[in-house]
Scaffold this motif. Structure first.
Motif, PDB file in Angstrom:
ATOM      1  N   GLY A  34       1.000  -1.059   0.016  1.00 42.02           N
ATOM      2  CA  GLY A  34      -0.044   0.009   0.194  1.00 42.02           C
ATOM      3  C   GLY A  34       0.948   1.325  -0.082  1.00 42.02           C
ATOM      4  O   GLY A  34       1.916   1.265   0.480  1.00 42.02           O
ATOM      5  N   ILE A  35       0.338   2.325  -0.737  1.00 43.01           N
ATOM      6  CA  ILE A  35       1.157   3.508  -0.628  1.00 43.01           C
ATOM      7  C   ILE A  35       0.054   4.867  -0.380  1.00 43.01           C
ATOM      8  O   ILE A  35      -0.988   4.572  -1.173  1.00 43.01           O
ATOM      9  CB  ILE A  35       2.010   3.562  -1.758  1.00 43.01           C
ATOM     10  N   ALA A  36       0.405   5.621   0.454  1.00 43.57           N
ATOM     11  CA  ALA A  36      -0.457   6.749   0.644  1.00 43.57           C
ATOM     12  C   ALA A  36       0.205   8.082   0.388  1.00 43.57           C
ATOM     13  O   ALA A  36       1.247   8.211   0.801  1.00 43.57           O
ATOM     14  CB  ALA A  36      -0.919   6.879   2.211  1.00 43.57           C
ATOM     15  N   PHE A  37      -0.547   8.826  -0.518  1.00 48.16           N
ATOM     16  CA  PHE A  37       0.101  10.252  -0.885  1.00 48.16           C
ATOM     17  C   PHE A  37      -0.490  11.462  -0.435  1.00 48.16           C
ATOM     18  O   PHE A  37      -1.876  11.438  -0.785  1.00 48.16           O
ATOM     19  CB  PHE A  37       0.065  10.099  -2.612  1.00 48.16           C
ATOM     20  N   PHE A  38      -0.055  12.015   0.318  1.00 50.27           N
ATOM     21  CA  PHE A  38      -0.866  13.297   0.738  1.00 50.27           C
ATOM     22  C   PHE A  38      -0.585  14.419  -0.527  1.00 50.27           C
ATOM     23  O   PHE A  38       0.523  14.513  -0.820  1.00 50.27           O
ATOM     24  CB  PHE A  38      -0.234  13.846   2.053  1.00 50.27           C
ATOM     25  N   ILE A  66       3.373  10.719  -9.347  1.00 45.49           N
ATOM     26  CA  ILE A  66       2.316  11.568  -8.383  1.00 45.49           C
ATOM     27  C   ILE A  66       3.254  12.248  -7.278  1.00 45.49           C
ATOM     28  O   ILE A  66       4.255  11.887  -6.608  1.00 45.49           O
ATOM     29  CB  ILE A  66       1.540  10.692  -7.437  1.00 45.49           C
ATOM     30  N   ARG A  67       2.843  13.900  -7.262  1.00 43.27           N
ATOM     31  CA  ARG A  67       3.755  14.456  -6.584  1.00 43.27           C
ATOM     32  C   ARG A  67       3.018  14.689  -5.403  1.00 43.27           C
ATOM     33  O   ARG A  67       2.085  15.218  -5.256  1.00 43.27           O
ATOM     34  CB  ARG A  67       4.093  16.074  -7.294  1.00 43.27           C
ATOM     35  N   SER A  68       3.870  14.632  -4.028  1.00 43.72           N
ATOM     36  CA  SER A  68       3.395  14.545  -2.957  1.00 43.72           C
ATOM     37  C   SER A  68       4.238  15.054  -2.040  1.00 43.72           C
ATOM     38  O   SER A  68       5.585  15.139  -2.020  1.00 43.72           O
ATOM     39  CB  SER A  68       2.846  13.138  -2.593  1.00 43.72           C
ATOM     40  N   ASP A  69       3.725  15.721  -0.832  1.00 46.90           N
ATOM     41  CA  ASP A  69       4.698  16.289   0.175  1.00 46.90           C
ATOM     42  C   ASP A  69       4.970  15.299   1.310  1.00 46.90           C
ATOM     43  O   ASP A  69       6.045  15.560   2.081  1.00 46.90           O
ATOM     44  CB  ASP A  69       4.447  17.779   0.848  1.00 46.90           C
ATOM     45  N   ASN A  70       4.093  14.297   1.480  1.00 48.41           N
ATOM     46  CA  ASN A  70       4.114  13.305   2.653  1.00 48.41           C
ATOM     47  C   ASN A  70       3.702  11.969   2.079  1.00 48.41           C
ATOM     48  O   ASN A  70       2.347  11.852   1.694  1.00 48.41           O
ATOM     49  CB  ASN A  70       3.451  13.653   3.763  1.00 48.41           C
ATOM     50  N   ILE A  71       4.573  10.940   2.098  1.00 54.83           N
ATOM     51  CA  ILE A  71       4.272   9.463   1.591  1.00 54.83           C
ATOM     52  C   ILE A  71       4.608   8.503   2.496  1.00 54.83           C
ATOM     53  O   ILE A  71       5.452   8.595   3.258  1.00 54.83           O
ATOM     54  CB  ILE A  71       5.059   9.417   0.353  1.00 54.83           C
ATOM     55  N   ILE A  72       3.519   7.659   2.774  1.00 56.79           N
ATOM     56  CA  ILE A  72       4.049   6.453   3.527  1.00 56.79           C
ATOM     57  C   ILE A  72       3.675   5.247   2.801  1.00 56.79           C
ATOM     58  O   ILE A  72       2.461   4.972   2.123  1.00 56.79           O
ATOM     59  CB  ILE A  72       3.187   6.358   4.928  1.00 56.79           C
TER      60      ILE A  72
END
Lengths: 252, 252
Positions: A34-38, A66-72
């Motif tokens: 799984g990957i979450a992009f804020f 996908i450009r994101s500032d916080n990713i987990i």
């Protein structure tokens, strides 16, 4: 054991290079990813109950910057909870009008907290249970979104109570900062000016960040095992909780 | 106005055909799209703040036959709230240890309910606000997950209070059933044995469901505008709330 990957940047950054390296470890960790992009307060969470090496969802994530500032991100080797979508990390909840995303690597024993507030697990992993308890305790400790230092102070009280039950490497983000706790194994680095070439540990892929970035960009990457062989990864100490904001670890 | 697409089946079914037809309408509804797939209690929600015609995420959904028993999709033409990920439907929350997914087509005026429980909007749409209010009122009306008829009865009391503020076509699912409310425009059909050929309204694509299904399969599709030109779509009446379970509309 699972593996974790987190990113916090001072500007929206894509994670294609690091995620590609991370996915090569999915052979052993084949029970979902799984990957979450804020993107500001918004979040998108891609999960699949199959290996990140073969999942069409993972393939899309590797192809679509996908450009994101916080990713987990998380690749799973099931220890507790069957292989199913509801047991796939990261998990997401809303609190104080912000989304919160959480992923965990480890195993908690004899952990059966009283959940009396409005956060309940949907699946049956120790990890989602720990996340629900964290959300509950945060919601009791603060009336609305606290500052990053206030949240860090509260997490420094809460996380050891979880880590007392076993291995608790974890990452948490609300889109403003990335918190990472090391129980056994976690590394980080900061990529910033002057940028250099980096070569993946497990594949012959390298990227020259000097060509991909501007001088003001800064990004912190946190991961279970160093992703590249030619960068200065820093090991977390066992029991250490770090918070990253603006692409840097904060001292407090 | 936006457009809605929902699916409820008695067996996990892919939505590639219907979603392909639905995406052709994204030229006019270009301000983002989203689709949520339930797999049992688990859910995955794909959103993108760009048009479903060009989004790599939508392309992946069209190519990857994800089998699901309850699906809600939405293509957005922004009316309230800027074009951003946090304003992209469907929205998701957890209540009673189940995920809930909601999408809305319409516009609510003078709607500013008191949110005193633990559901707060992250973005600034009237739709997410309505969803948070619905979750709050459901959580007050029942102590744990109620049966489908009980939930339907509660929704029949709550939804008219929202619809009184404007146009409120919406879909809601918790993975067990699909609720759909028509304020102005909504259609449904049930595909079941004997299955036949169906041809998309807007593209020359047809599929012979007889070759793709088994005799026991049954699926209900709910949509803003009929997707095919050779099937018997049934119009909702204005003010009608229907619940679909096992691929059929229920009477109560």
């Amino acid at each position: 054991m699972c593996q974790l990957l987190g990113m916090n940047g001072n500007t929206p950054t894509d994670i294609v290079f690091s995620f590609t390296g991370f996915c090569t470890r999915a052979e052993e960790h084949k029970d979902g990813f799984g990957i979450a992009f804020f993107e500001g307060p918004g979040v998108r969470l891609f999960v699949d109950a199959q290996s990140a090496r073969t999942s069409p969802v993972a393939e899309m994530v590797r192809q679509y910057p996908i450009r994101s500032d916080n990713i987990i991100a998380h690749i799973r080797k099931a220890t507790q909870g069957r292989i199913a979508l509801e047991n796939t990390h990261p998990f997401q909840r809303e609190l104080w009008g912000r989304y919160w995303v959480f992923a965990h690597n480890g195993d908690l024993k004899n952990f059966a907290p009283r959940l009396h507030a409005s956060f309940r697990p949907v699946g049956n992993t120790d990890s989602e249970l720990a996340f629900c308890w964290l959300m509950q305790e945060l919601s009791k400790a603060h009336a609305s979104v606290p500052s990053i230092p206030e949240l860090t102070a509260t997490l420094r009280e809460l996380v050891p109570q979880l880590a007392a039950h076993g291995t608790f490497n974890c990452m948490l983000s609300n889109g403003e900062a990335l918190w990472a706790h090391c129980s056994t194994k976690l590394w980080y680095l900061v990529r910033q000016h002057p940028f250099q070439r980096a070569t993946l540990q497990d594949e012959d892929i390298s990227v020259n960040f000097a060509e991909e970035t501007s001088a003001a960009d800064r990004v912190a990457v946190v991961v279970t095992e160093p992703l590249t062989r030619d960068e200065n990864w820093v090991a977390f100490r066992p029991g250490e909780l770090k918070v990253f904001a603006g692409g840097l670890p904060l001292d407090h």
